[in-house]
Scaffold this motif. Structure first.
Motif, short mmCIF file in Angstrom:
data_model
loop_
_atom_site.label_atom_id
_atom_site.label_comp_id
_atom_site.label_asym_id
_atom_site.label_seq_id
_atom_site.Cartn_x
_atom_site.Cartn_y
_atom_site.Cartn_z
N ALA A 185 0.81 -1.45 -0.21
CA ALA A 185 -0.08 0.15 0.18
C ALA A 185 1.33 1.22 -0.38
CB ALA A 185 -0.77 0.04 0.80
N VAL A 186 2.33 0.81 0.87
CA VAL A 186 3.31 2.21 0.88
C VAL A 186 3.33 2.72 -0.49
CG1 VAL A 186 5.12 3.21 1.60
CG2 VAL A 186 3.13 2.38 3.46
N ARG A 187 3.94 1.50 -1.32
CA ARG A 187 4.61 1.52 -2.47
C ARG A 187 3.48 2.24 -3.48
NH1 ARG A 187 4.81 -3.43 -6.17
NH2 ARG A 187 2.98 -3.07 -6.83
N GLU A 188 2.02 1.77 -3.30
CA GLU A 188 0.89 2.46 -4.35
C GLU A 188 0.54 3.74 -3.92
OE1 GLU A 188 0.40 0.54 -6.69
OE2 GLU A 188 1.45 -1.29 -6.66
N GLY A 189 0.57 4.41 -2.86
CA GLY A 189 0.45 5.54 -2.30
C GLY A 189 1.47 6.51 -3.17
#
Length: 199
Positions: A185-189
């Motif tokens: 999720a952090v990467r996609e954010g």
């Protein structure tokens, strides 16, 4: 791109976003209720993820409700990015708390069925929205499709966590897997914040 094709794709994105919002609202209510009954951090987290997905899809719906969707794209991408970061923060907090507190959830048939259904529905919605978003050249529609795809991963993690907990009593499997989802999720954010999702 011809105006006719652009209008068709814009309409398709709107319909897919509406379907995503509707499904996630139902999913959130069921997951939050089942999670409360079973004292399951994973199910409650899954329900809150559904609420975040509604916010992400609503940002895309807002973008495409105006006469010039491109002018609203940066704002929509920022909302989507923030929803990824919020999801990562929540899942990390709950996972660490569950690991240190050795929280043990009860068996939840409703949760297992919900995770299995989501595992079937979400990839279809994600693929259709990503395809339309790429053809339209909309980074926000593609980013929202990745939010929906993340729900697929979370559904798999939830299903595995609930299943392993029910079958073997391995309470720690679910929060550990959820930490992997938080990292994704952090990467996609970050990608959504930079506008790297297109096309």
């Amino acid at each position: 791109m011809a105006d006719t094709r652009q209008a068709v794709l814009t309409r398709r994105v709107r319909l897919l976003v509406a379907a995503t919002i509707t499904y996630n609202l139902v999913e959130a209510v069921i997951a939050l209720a089942a999670g409360t009954v079973a004292s399951s951090t994973a199910l409650i987290g899954f329900g809150l993820d559904s609420v975040i997905e509604v916010a992400s899809a609503a940002a895309v719906a807002w973008q495409f409700s105006g006469s010039d969707p491109e002018a609203r794209e940066r704002t929509a991408l920022r909302v989507i990015a923030m929803s990824f970061f919020a999801l990562a923060a929540y899942v990390t907090f709950e996972s660490v708390t569950a690991l240190f507190g050795q929280d043990r959830a009860e068996h939840s048939t409703v949760g297992i069925v919900l995770a299995a259904v989501s595992l079937l529905v979400m990839p279809v919605l994600s693929h259709a929205q990503r395809r339309a978003g790429r053809e339209l050249g909309s980074a926000s529609a593609v980013a929202d499709s990745k939010q929906t795809l993340l729900c697929t991963y979370l559904s798999a993690v939830l299903l595995a966590g609930l299943g392993v907990n029910s079958l073997f009593g391995w309470w720690w499997a679910d929060p550990l897997a959820a930490l992997v989802i938080a990292a994704v999720a952090v990467r996609e954010g970050r990608e959504a914040w930079r506008g790297d999702h297109c096309c």
